[in-house]
Scaffold this motif. Structure first.
Motif, PDB file in Angstrom:
ATOM      1  N   ALA A  46     -18.597 -35.870  52.634  1.00  0.00           N
ATOM      2  CA  ALA A  46     -18.755 -35.910  54.094  1.00  0.00           C
ATOM      3  C   ALA A  46     -19.047 -34.518  54.632  1.00  0.00           C
ATOM      4  CB  ALA A  46     -17.497 -36.484  54.735  1.00  0.00           C
ATOM      5  N   TRP A  47     -18.356 -33.506  54.108  1.00  0.00           N
ATOM      6  CA  TRP A  47     -18.595 -32.125  54.547  1.00  0.00           C
ATOM      7  C   TRP A  47     -20.019 -31.699  54.210  1.00  0.00           C
ATOM      8  CZ3 TRP A  47     -20.186 -27.489  52.668  1.00  0.00           C
ATOM      9  CH2 TRP A  47     -19.896 -26.348  53.434  1.00  0.00           C
ATOM     10  N   LEU A  48     -20.482 -32.004  53.004  1.00  0.00           N
ATOM     11  CA  LEU A  48     -21.839 -31.629  52.590  1.00  0.00           C
ATOM     12  C   LEU A  48     -22.887 -32.270  53.499  1.00  0.00           C
ATOM     13  CD1 LEU A  48     -21.305 -31.965  48.732  1.00  0.00           C
ATOM     14  CD2 LEU A  48     -21.788 -29.824  49.943  1.00  0.00           C
ATOM     15  N   ARG A  49     -22.672 -33.526  53.840  1.00  0.00           N
ATOM     16  CA  ARG A  49     -23.629 -34.202  54.726  1.00  0.00           C
ATOM     17  C   ARG A  49     -23.636 -33.566  56.118  1.00  0.00           C
ATOM     18  NH1 ARG A  49     -23.218 -40.697  53.261  1.00  0.00           N
ATOM     19  NH2 ARG A  49     -23.744 -40.464  51.045  1.00  0.00           N
ATOM     20  N   ALA A 150     -16.962 -40.250  53.218  1.00  0.00           N
ATOM     21  CA  ALA A 150     -18.264 -40.731  52.762  1.00  0.00           C
ATOM     22  C   ALA A 150     -18.060 -41.948  51.869  1.00  0.00           C
ATOM     23  CB  ALA A 150     -18.984 -39.630  51.989  1.00  0.00           C
ATOM     24  N   PRO A 151     -19.086 -42.772  51.691  1.00  0.00           N
ATOM     25  CA  PRO A 151     -18.967 -43.909  50.771  1.00  0.00           C
ATOM     26  C   PRO A 151     -18.740 -43.426  49.343  1.00  0.00           C
ATOM     27  CG  PRO A 151     -21.243 -43.611  51.485  1.00  0.00           C
ATOM     28  CD  PRO A 151     -20.403 -42.722  52.340  1.00  0.00           C
ATOM     29  N   LEU A 152     -18.247 -44.341  48.518  1.00  0.00           N
ATOM     30  CA  LEU A 152     -17.882 -43.965  47.158  1.00  0.00           C
ATOM     31  C   LEU A 152     -19.071 -43.937  46.209  1.00  0.00           C
ATOM     32  CD1 LEU A 152     -15.552 -43.262  45.289  1.00  0.00           C
ATOM     33  CD2 LEU A 152     -15.188 -45.697  44.908  1.00  0.00           C
ATOM     34  N   LYS A 153     -19.976 -44.878  46.323  1.00  0.00           N
ATOM     35  CA  LYS A 153     -21.062 -45.023  45.359  1.00  0.00           C
ATOM     36  C   LYS A 153     -22.006 -43.816  45.397  1.00  0.00           C
ATOM     37  CE  LYS A 153     -24.655 -48.322  43.882  1.00  0.00           C
ATOM     38  NZ  LYS A 153     -24.123 -48.412  42.516  1.00  0.00           N
ATOM     39  N   PRO A 154     -22.356 -43.237  44.224  1.00  0.00           N
ATOM     40  CA  PRO A 154     -23.319 -42.126  44.210  1.00  0.00           C
ATOM     41  C   PRO A 154     -24.691 -42.580  44.699  1.00  0.00           C
ATOM     42  CG  PRO A 154     -22.160 -42.312  42.103  1.00  0.00           C
ATOM     43  CD  PRO A 154     -21.840 -43.548  42.878  1.00  0.00           C
TER      44      PRO A 154
END
Length: 559
Positions: A46-49, A150-154
């Motif tokens: 989430a931080w990266l986004r 953030a969602p879990l799936k890569p």
């Protein structure tokens, strides 16, 4: 078929209530469960986004091993952001050089001072229009709570997508950025998992794994990923000065080593025995001889008694320092002396040797734990990997573990990747069992003006084995008519002379050492003469020790 990263996330979800990762902090552990680690990953994503970094833009990581490092590394991979791991103990000038080479969008760190040092070195070197990357602390990334998880799936990606850029140690020049992709790591994690299954057998308990080597090294990183893919408890070292205590506390089933540590353990045991009373010294000597007889299939009269006493009073006590669970040690980065491998086997500790380079996704060979290891050899090629000998007995490798190329270095890539084979630069041999032995680096070959060529490493290793106080031995002699040696550490010239005379008895005339110099200060990464993994930087040593080298040849010429 799910990628290794999807499998890791699925495994962490299954282990959401079980400890999967922990740091040693003194006599205590700081731990996270699978669920807690996943939450850290989601917060980091989430931080990266929020900071606006996009898939394909690179991100540097500079810091010590930690839970936060692992979480952020997984988050970056899940967001398709190639990771550039950097070594916290590397000198600032080298870190700045790597950053300039790959130009990451972000630099994440656990120590602001490390970034300040790299930024100062960056400015001193002059960068033109290139700005030092934006930076942030691990705490800010992994523990920020201001964003929704953030969602879990890569994110979706292909096997050819760039996953990481890992810089080589630069033993013979400037470090190069090795590009590894999803396909490389998918294959290699499968291979390591197979070997670990063979080691652990039908165990019902989680693997207990200890890790002290930095995560910016390919082998350490692969062990971390393999641990997360298995039902494991991975313990991260936080203080190399307390390594023995940390190992005992974590009580691992196995862990990754470099030869230097194992040589130090062997030397420490032998020094300790030498200081004990005559009865213990005699018992150690007899028990060791008895073990050698038994190991060689030549058991004699009272060998069983001496060996039983030696195990009870000495060998088992040494083994207990590694905890009660130890099944094997894994050793890589450089060949291990056969004498050291036999010493640990005598203690009841198999040492599984591995061989590989960053360019081969850390591994090419690994001893099969079901077969007694062959001292001096590094095992057979792992599944799916082909190996053969080329010119000058250079080891050539091909397979799905081979990297696609160096970052921004097409000429260097073309030089080592030819006709589908990776030219390792290592000189080796293979026996009838398919076990490989590493002789030395092709670039390190000493070429005398007599026309003779040979690898210096085996002679250097033998010399250090014969000199308990020596830290390193380095042979010199390129374009000379004979060989000399530099020996570092608190050693007496008389001891060096005696060791050289012993070594020379086993060597042809052109390999014999004719003179030597003792250098009291050991070579180190801090003085720029060793790589971060303890390998010799020979060109730098030759330059810094030029006066001592010239003096050796002048003394010999006038003798």
């Amino acid at each position: 078929m799910p990628s290794f990263l999807e499998k890791i996330f699925e495994g962490l979800e299954r282990s959401k209530d079980r400890v999967v990762l922990r740091e040693v902090r003194g006599k205590q552990f700081v731990s996270v469960s699978g669920g807690e680690l996943l939450e850290l990953v989601q917060r980091a994503r989430a931080w990266l986004r929020a900071c606006g970094i996009h898939p394909g833009e690179r991100c540097g990581m500079l810091g010590a091993n930690s839970i936060r490092w692992v979480a952020i590394d997984l988050a970056l991979m899940a967001e398709n952001i190639p990771v550039v791991p950097l070594y916290a103990r590397q000198i600032s000038k080298e870190i700045a050089g790597m950053l300039k080479d790959c130009q990451p969008r972000l630099l994440l760190t656990d120590d602001a001072a490390l970034c300040d040092g790299a930024a100062a070195a960056w400015a001193d070197a002059g960068t033109g229009d290139i700005e030092f990357p934006q930076r942030a602390l691990f705490d800010e990334v992994a523990h920020g709570s201001q964003f929704a998880l953030a969602p879990l799936k890569p994110l979706a990606r292909s096997d050819d997508d760039l996953l990481t850029v890992i810089y080589t140690s630069g033993t013979s020049g400037e470090p190069k950025g090795v590009c590894l992709n999803i396909g490389n790591v998918d294959h290699m994690t499968g291979c390591t998992g197979e070997r670990l299954n063979q080691l652990m057998g039908a165990s019902s308990e989680p693997d207990r794994i200890f890790l002290y080597a930095p995560l910016n090294f390919a082998a350490s990183w692969m062990l971390m990923l393999s641990a997360l893919l298995r039902e494991s408890v991975l313990t991260l070292s936080t203080d190399l000065n307390k390594l023995a205590d940390e190992i005992r506390l974590s009580a691992p089933h196995y862990f990754l080593n470099v030869p230097t540590l194992l040589e130090r353990v062997k030397r420490g045991v032998e020094d300790a025995v030498a200081k004990r009373n005559a009865a213990i010294r005699a018992l150690y000597g007899r028990a060791r001889k008895a073990w050698e007889h038994e190991h060689g299939g030549q058991k004699r009269g009272f060998d069983g008694l001496w060996l039983a006493l030696g195990r009870k009073l000495i060998f088992d006590r040494v083994k207990s320092r590694f905890g009660q669970n130890l099944r094997a040690l894994v050793c890589g980065s450089a060949p291990l002396a056969p004498e050291t491998q036999l010493f640990f086997l005598m203690l009841g500790i198999p040492v599984l040797q591995a061989y590989g380079l960053t360019e081969t996704t850390a591994l090419c060979t690994l001893d099969d734990p079901r077969v007694p290891p062959e001292p001096g050899y590094v095992g057979t090629a792992i599944a799916g990997v082909e190996m053969k000998l080329g010119e000058n007995d250079e080891i050539l490798v091909r397979g799905p573990n081979i990297f696609p190329g160096y970052w921004n270095r097409p000429e260097e890539t073309a030089r080592v990747l030819r006709d589908g084979w990776f030219h390792t630069g290592d000189q080796g041999e293979v026996n009838a069992r398919g076990n490989w032995r590493i002789i030395g680096r092709i670039k390190n070959l000493l070429v005398l003006n007599t026309g003779h060529k040979f690898a210096p490493e085996p002679i250097e290793d033998t010399l250090v084995q014969l000199l308990p106080g020596a830290q390193q031995a380095v042979l010199v002699g390129n374009a000379r008519s004979y060989v000399c040696a530099l020996v570092t550490g608190p050693v007496k010239p008389s001891a060096v002379q005696a060791a050289i005379e012993t070594v020379n008895l086993q060597l042809p005339h052109y390999r014999q050492i004719r003179n030597f110099a003792v250098i009291p200060t050991a070579f180190s990464a801090e003085n720029g003469l060793l790589t971060a993994m303890g390998k010799l930087r020979r060109e730098a040593i030759n330059a810094q020790c030029a006066r001592e080298i010239e003096a050796m040849y002048e003394r010999k010429a006038h003798a």
